[in-house]
Design an enzyme around this catalytic site. Structure first.
Site, PDB file in Angstrom:
ATOM      1  CD  GLU A   1       5.353 -21.470  41.125  1.00 16.72           C
ATOM      2  OE1 GLU A   1       6.118 -21.105  42.042  1.00 16.72           O
ATOM      3  OE2 GLU A   1       4.514 -20.729  40.607  1.00 16.72           O
TER       4      GLU A   1
ATOM      5  CD  GLU B   1       0.556 -19.131  41.299  1.00 11.18           C
ATOM      6  OE1 GLU B   1       0.378 -20.352  41.504  1.00 11.18           O
ATOM      7  OE2 GLU B   1       1.372 -18.438  41.929  1.00 11.18           O
TER       8      GLU B   1
END
Length: 710
Positions: free
Chosen positions: A189, A305
């Site tokens: 991320e 995720e």
């Protein structure tokens, strides 16, 4: 989807094969029909359900459980046809920095340092493989040791070094643990570098690691823009596909983006070369939705995720809803939960956001939470390689269903009717919707027409009496001429399947929960420790490892040592001081520890009590801190406030004993058994962990730690 109508009816038993007679005074029941047919081909291929260990330190306490409880927990997670029966395990590649609930140690703290037995992810992957040899393994870094950036908080200035570091982890997994890693990511991320991606790919290829897929880019959509103007980035990804195929590894897939949908899918539409080599587009917390461009690529779509929700029944409702609707709404064929098991102190951020809870190794207590059995509704009756049927999947009265087949005559149908307020995930916000009781009639066509009996597994989340029924096997359902009906209530999950292999397994109840011992001590005297970290210490900045102090002639041969001496390339804002916390949140406590400052002149260490924050908030931790420094001074602080300071006579490269006593609003400190300061008023925080740490990223040792708390 077929026609819908309002009927008067009764709730049918799972073994019923059609609607029952009208019942006087019964409420109208929405009824609809659905057709399951494989005559015109199948839908997308199913890729499995998984979970994340790490991101970070989420399995920290698990390794400290004694047998048989530790193996029982692992069975519930990984053993096929037992509990969650997971298909995928994604782990953090430790980077010595805070990555949500703690730090995970790197295999290379320093440039010339390699150790492939640090931490617990190696052990966890082996335990997962032991139970399910077919489980897929993914490695992803959240942070990197500081030497990679040569002083900069950035891993891409020296891409050869970063690639060498990641590949060392892959090779170490194989050489020391016989683990084959299936995919490796870039930086969770966070920003990406096309140059680094190419260097990593070329480095893997030079070493013959053709089978390792690169996940690009675990961040935002900017990768798509760069791929438009950088043909070499396309070449790097295409080279991966070419070399995989060349070596007969057509089955190995490449995941691209692992964060959001739009950029990579848009590029794949306009770049036929990239379209031909990328197999999977991944997204984090997509809210069960994708975008049209991603669908038009025709590629596999994953929620790589998801979940991250408190594991009560609402968390189970969230998990049940997205496991189905990630495919029904978003065509996603794999969903991976953060996190695998809540095995970290509950007061840390996102406490109990795992599929199950195991946060008391000192008592042996653990809890098989409801998300485990919601997972089983899918994982025990499907396998990666099955296919979804081509069907809309939305129920007329709210909720969803998916149907999957192995192509050999087996059929599994999973139905969920989760209501809005009982299925909210932590993110993203959930738009309003309604679910009502309804009757669903299914018509089996094609190869399924001859199915006569379906096994039935059922869960009902009861939010009124809090007496939920989880993963219960009901009487088989008889199918009459390809037709059966079910009355569906709100907040239920059904699995209807031709498979007879499902099991709700279990063990005798684990020991009852107990608070952390009120009198706890550790002398760290372990010659060959099974893990690198001492039990129950949860590192929040820095890394504290068992150490053999061979030069010590006395009582401090075996110690605990802080070993990170350069600020890592961080994922969040780590503290400037290293710190490891331990125990329950307590008010009154006495903390005693032998300390050894290794850094001359400006080195320093502390012990602390009532430390109130950790994880991603560690930089804002408050507590009562008793510091001593190599220049002979001491200091007592609460947050940024200095409560007391003076001369202590402490020096570096010598052992000293510190004692911190906190009772009510008063604190005192001893040095080598003698009072150094006393009657210092402390007003906040009111409770917290015991802790130890260092002034900066520096070597320091600790021994004979003890905490008495109440």
């Amino acid at each position: 989807m077929g026609c819908a109508a309002l009927l008067w009816g009764t709730i049918l038993l799972a073994c019923s094969c059609g609607p029952g007679p009208p019942r006087a005074g019964a409420a109208p029941l929405l009824a609809a029909t659905y057709v399951l047919d494989d005559a015109n081909g199948l839908g997308r291929e199913f890729d499995g359900i998984g979970a994340v260990s790490g991101g970070g330190a989420t399995s920290r306490l698990l390794v400290n459980y004694q047998e048989p409880y530790r193996s029982q927990i692992l069975d519930y997670l990984f053993k096929p046809n037992f509990g969650a029966s997971l298909h995928i395990l994604k782990v953090e590649i430790g980077g010595d920095a805070q990555s949500t609930d703690g730090t995970e140690p790197s295999h290379m703290h320093y440039e010339n340092d390699e150790n492939y037995f640090r931490g617990y992810e190696w052990w966890l992957m082996k335990e997962a493989k032991k139970r399910n040899p077919n489980i897929k393994l993914i490695g992803l870094p959240w942070a990197f040791p500081g030497w990679i950036g040569k002083g900069e908080n950035w891993p891409y200035d020296y891409p050869d070094i970063t690639a060498y570091y990641i590949i060392s982890w892959i090779l170490g997994a194989k050489q020391y643990h016989d683990l084959d890693i299936d995919y490796v990511g870039i930086w969770n991320e966070r920003a990406f570098s096309s140059k680094y991606i190419k260097v990593l790919r070329h480095s893997l290829d030079r070493l013959g690691l053709w089978n390792i897929g690169i996940i690009a880019a675990d961040g935002d959509w900017n990768i798509s823009k760069e791929m438009l103007v950088d043909p070499y980035l396309n070449d790097a990804i295409e080279l991966l596909r070419y070399t995989l195929d060349k070596h007969g590894l057509e089955q190995v897939r490449i995941i691209a983006s692992d964060r959001l949908w739009e950029p990579i899918s848009f590029v794949m539409m306009i770049d036929s070369e990239l379209h031909g080599v990328v197999d999977v587009i991944g997204a984090h917390y997509p809210g069960t939705k994708t975008v049209q461009n991603a669908i038009l690529t025709g590629k596999k779509l994953w929620s790589s995720e998801d979940y991250s929700t408190f594991n009560n029944d609402v968390g189970a409702g969230c998990w049940a809803r997205i496991l189905n609707q990630n495919y029904v709404n978003g065509n996603m064929t794999s969903t991976i939960a953060w996190n695998l098991v809540a095995s970290y102190y509950e007061e840390l951020p996102f406490g109990r956001c795992g599929l199950m809870t195991a946060q008391e190794p000192w008592s042996g207590h653990y809890k098989v939470e409801s998300p485990i059995w919601i997972t089983a509704h899918t994982t025990q009756f499907t396998q990666p390689g099955w296919s979804y049927l081509q069907v809309d999947g939305h129920l007329e009265g709210g909720g969803s269903f998916v149907a999957l087949t192995d192509g050999l005559g087996n059929l599994t149908i999973i139905i969920e009717t989760m209501s809005h307020n009982h299925s909210k995930c932590i993110r993203p916000p959930l738009p309003n919707f309604n679910v009502i009781p309804q009757r669903a009639t299914f018509y089996l066509r094609g190869s399924f027409y001859m199915v006569e009996t379906l096994q039935v597994w059922h869960s009902r989340l009861d939010f009124e009496s809090e007496n939920s029924s989880l993963f219960q096997q009901l009487h088989p359902l008889q199918v009459w001429e390809g037709r059966f009906s079910l009355d569906l209530n709100v907040d239920e999950v059904y699995t209807l399947t031709t498979l007879k292999t499902g099991r709700k397994c279990g063990f005798p109840e684990p020991p009852p929960p107990q608070p952390f011992p009120s009198n706890y001590n550790d002398d760290f005297n372990i010659r060959n420790p099974p893990f690198s970290e001492a039990p129950n210490f949860a590192d929040q900045t820095g890394v504290f490892e068992y150490f053999v102090n061979a030069s010590d002639p006395g009582d401090h041969v075996f110690t605990l040592r802080q070993v990170v001496v350069q600020r890592p390339i961080t994922w969040v804002s780590d503290a400037d001081q290293t710190i490891s916390v331990i125990g329950n949140f307590k008010v009154n406590m006495t903390v005693t520890c032998d300390i050894y400052i290794e850094k001359p002149r400006d080195g320093g260490v502390f012990i602390a009590g009532r430390v109130d924050n950790g994880g991603i908030y560690v930089r804002h931790s408050k507590g009562v801190f008793f510091w001593v420094f190599a220049d002979g001074t001491y200091r007592v602080t609460a947050g940024k406030e200095i409560l007391m300071k003076g001369l202590a006579g402490v020096r570096d490269n010598a052992w000293h004993t510190l004692t911190l006593n906190i009772q009510g609003n008063s604190a005192s400190g001893l040095l080598n058994g003698y009072p150094l300061w006393e009657n210092v008023t402390v007003s906040s925080p009111g409770n917290g962990w015991a802790a130890l740490g260092t002034r900066s990223f520096e070597f320091a040792q600790f021994d004979n730690f003890q905490v008495q708390a109440c």
